[in-house]
Design an enzyme around this catalytic site. Sequence first.
Site, PDB file in Angstrom:
ATOM      1  N   ARG A  31     -38.204  17.945  37.386  1.00  0.00           N
ATOM      2  CA  ARG A  31     -38.874  17.887  36.071  1.00  0.00           C
ATOM      3  C   ARG A  31     -40.057  18.847  36.055  1.00  0.00           C
ATOM      4  NH1 ARG A  31     -43.084  13.589  36.352  1.00  0.00           N
ATOM      5  NH2 ARG A  31     -43.015  12.725  38.442  1.00  0.00           N
ATOM      6  N   TYR A  50     -57.380  16.192  44.970  1.00  0.00           N
ATOM      7  CA  TYR A  50     -56.393  17.164  44.474  1.00  0.00           C
ATOM      8  C   TYR A  50     -56.878  18.595  44.709  1.00  0.00           C
ATOM      9  CZ  TYR A  50     -53.331  19.424  40.965  1.00  0.00           C
ATOM     10  OH  TYR A  50     -52.414  20.231  40.313  1.00  0.00           O
ATOM     11  N   ALA A  51     -58.159  18.856  44.382  1.00  0.00           N
ATOM     12  CA  ALA A  51     -58.697  20.211  44.536  1.00  0.00           C
ATOM     13  C   ALA A  51     -58.700  20.629  46.006  1.00  0.00           C
ATOM     14  CB  ALA A  51     -60.112  20.283  43.960  1.00  0.00           C
TER      15      ALA A  51
HETATM   16  N1  LIG Z   1     -49.257  20.474  34.898  1.00  0.00           N
HETATM   17  C1  LIG Z   1     -50.325  21.175  35.178  1.00  0.00           C
HETATM   18  O1  LIG Z   1     -51.213  21.369  34.331  1.00  0.00           O
HETATM   19  C2  LIG Z   1     -50.479  21.816  36.534  1.00  0.00           C
HETATM   20  C3  LIG Z   1     -51.536  22.727  36.708  1.00  0.00           C
HETATM   21  C4  LIG Z   1     -51.715  23.323  37.930  1.00  0.00           C
HETATM   22  C5  LIG Z   1     -50.855  23.030  38.980  1.00  0.00           C
HETATM   23  N2  LIG Z   1     -49.847  22.139  38.802  1.00  0.00           N
HETATM   24  C6  LIG Z   1     -48.976  21.865  39.967  1.00  0.00           C
HETATM   25  O2  LIG Z   1     -47.658  22.202  39.652  1.00  0.00           O
HETATM   26  C7  LIG Z   1     -46.755  21.356  40.388  1.00  0.00           C
HETATM   27  C8  LIG Z   1     -45.789  20.688  39.420  1.00  0.00           C
HETATM   28  O3  LIG Z   1     -46.551  19.939  38.490  1.00  0.00           O
HETATM   29  P1  LIG Z   1     -45.967  19.320  37.137  1.00  0.00           P
HETATM   30  O4  LIG Z   1     -46.989  19.522  36.105  1.00  0.00           O
HETATM   31  O5  LIG Z   1     -44.578  19.790  36.908  1.00  0.00           O
HETATM   32  O6  LIG Z   1     -46.012  17.783  37.566  1.00  0.00           O
HETATM   33  P2  LIG Z   1     -45.061  16.557  37.272  1.00  0.00           P
HETATM   34  O7  LIG Z   1     -44.366  16.741  35.973  1.00  0.00           O
HETATM   35  O8  LIG Z   1     -45.926  15.370  37.507  1.00  0.00           O
HETATM   36  O9  LIG Z   1     -43.998  16.694  38.448  1.00  0.00           O
HETATM   37  C9  LIG Z   1     -44.363  16.530  39.786  1.00  0.00           C
HETATM   38  C10 LIG Z   1     -43.160  16.816  40.640  1.00  0.00           C
HETATM   39  O10 LIG Z   1     -43.499  16.632  42.039  1.00  0.00           O
HETATM   40  C11 LIG Z   1     -42.559  15.743  42.609  1.00  0.00           C
HETATM   41  N3  LIG Z   1     -43.134  14.976  43.707  1.00  0.00           N
HETATM   42  C12 LIG Z   1     -44.309  14.327  43.724  1.00  0.00           C
HETATM   43  N4  LIG Z   1     -44.482  13.713  44.903  1.00  0.00           N
HETATM   44  C13 LIG Z   1     -43.385  13.997  45.661  1.00  0.00           C
HETATM   45  C14 LIG Z   1     -42.965  13.650  46.963  1.00  0.00           C
HETATM   46  N5  LIG Z   1     -43.702  12.884  47.775  1.00  0.00           N
HETATM   47  N6  LIG Z   1     -41.778  14.135  47.418  1.00  0.00           N
HETATM   48  C15 LIG Z   1     -41.016  14.903  46.621  1.00  0.00           C
HETATM   49  N7  LIG Z   1     -41.356  15.253  45.360  1.00  0.00           N
HETATM   50  C16 LIG Z   1     -42.533  14.797  44.890  1.00  0.00           C
HETATM   51  C17 LIG Z   1     -42.127  14.835  41.463  1.00  0.00           C
HETATM   52  O11 LIG Z   1     -40.936  14.188  41.773  1.00  0.00           O
HETATM   53  P3  LIG Z   1     -40.610  12.709  41.155  1.00  0.00           P
HETATM   54  O12 LIG Z   1     -40.002  12.916  39.811  1.00  0.00           O
HETATM   55  O13 LIG Z   1     -39.682  12.114  42.102  1.00  0.00           O
HETATM   56  O14 LIG Z   1     -41.915  11.977  41.055  1.00  0.00           O
HETATM   57  C18 LIG Z   1     -42.002  15.862  40.340  1.00  0.00           C
HETATM   58  O15 LIG Z   1     -40.806  16.556  40.452  1.00  0.00           O
HETATM   59  C19 LIG Z   1     -47.638  20.367  41.146  1.00  0.00           C
HETATM   60  O16 LIG Z   1     -47.829  20.799  42.461  1.00  0.00           O
HETATM   61  C20 LIG Z   1     -48.945  20.416  40.375  1.00  0.00           C
HETATM   62  O17 LIG Z   1     -50.037  20.050  41.170  1.00  0.00           O
HETATM   63  C21 LIG Z   1     -49.641  21.519  37.596  1.00  0.00           C
END
Ligand SMILES: NC(=O)c1ccc[n+]([C@@H]2O[C@H](COP(=O)([O-])OP(=O)(O)OC[C@H]3O[C@@H](n4cnc5c(N)ncnc54)[C@H](OP(=O)(O)O)[C@@H]3O)[C@@H](O)[C@H]2O)c1
Length: 238
Positions: free
Chosen positions: A12, A144-145
């Site tokens: 996702r 997180y940071a």
């Molecule tokens: N959204 C933002 O604004 C933003 C900004 C900067 C950086 N990021 C980074 O971008 C990345 C993706 O974020 P997103 O916004 O797409 O977040 P998200 O929609 O919350 O998705 C998080 C993803 O990480 C997976 N995950 C979490 N813990 C896990 C574990 N222990 N083992 C395997 N998979 C795990 C989740 O799988 P499940 O579905 O199984 O939970 C999901 O696929 C992250 O590293 C986040 O920190 C996001």
Amino acid sequence: MSRSVLVTGGNRGIGLAIARAFVDAGDKVAITYRSGDPAELEKAGVLPVKCDITDTEQVEQAYKEIEEKHGPVEVLVANAGVTKDQLLMRMSEEDFTSVLDTNLTGTFRVVKRANRGMLRAKKGRVVLISSVVGLLGSAGQANYAASKAGLVGFARSLARELGSRNITFNVVAPGFVDTDMTQVLTDDQRKGIVAQVPLGRYAQPEEIAAAVKFLASDDASYITGAVIPVDGGLGMGH
Ligand SMILES: NC(=O)c1ccc[n+]([C@@H]2O[C@H](COP(=O)([O-])OP(=O)(O)OC[C@H]3O[C@@H](n4cnc5c(N)ncnc54)[C@H](OP(=O)(O)O)[C@@H]3O)[C@@H](O)[C@H]2O)c1
């Protein structure tokens, strides 16, 4: 190109957009998932592999399955990540260590395992998904940071360690992206964030995927140890 690509957390959000971008380019793409329906993910053209990256044995099993079906991983995108926001005085040790265990140590686990095949192949591309927050800091997100800043030191050390083996390590630092992770913010918080972004809006996941795809492409063959901001200008100068 038909490379074996692995995107962690590709079920996702940003991870799924990255996985789709590689599928569209003709690559064989595996993704890890914990939640969601694998049948739906297969429709997107990816190989869903159940894996929690906090568990070394599950990581090993996932790689075995991917290697059997797609061959050794040639491009790894370490995208899986979590938040557990809290002010320091209220942040428990578990809030801190669990975020580190997924975002930083989890990335260590998948990168280390991918490296085995990349060393043998004498080539490889690794892209780590950090965050603008790792560079700017963010009140209430010390855990997180710290994890996201840690990815920069991790990638740059490996860029030095493994550059001679033709393996590149780069970091993408997204700003605020429209996904489940940012859905928890209130309207007021969203407005406050957008007011600080020169481009005046959130990113779409596909805009992060485009940078990742570039870093994994032949056009980026001489880029390693870089931190690429995809943040609408939010982190300028950091
Ligand atoms: N959204 C933002 O604004 C933003 C900004 C900067 C950086 N990021 C980074 O971008 C990345 C993706 O974020 P997103 O916004 O797409 O977040 P998200 O929609 O919350 O998705 C998080 C993803 O990480 C997976 N995950 C979490 N813990 C896990 C574990 N222990 N083992 C395997 N998979 C795990 C989740 O799988 P499940 O579905 O199984 O939970 C999901 O696929 C992250 O590293 C986040 O920190 C996001």
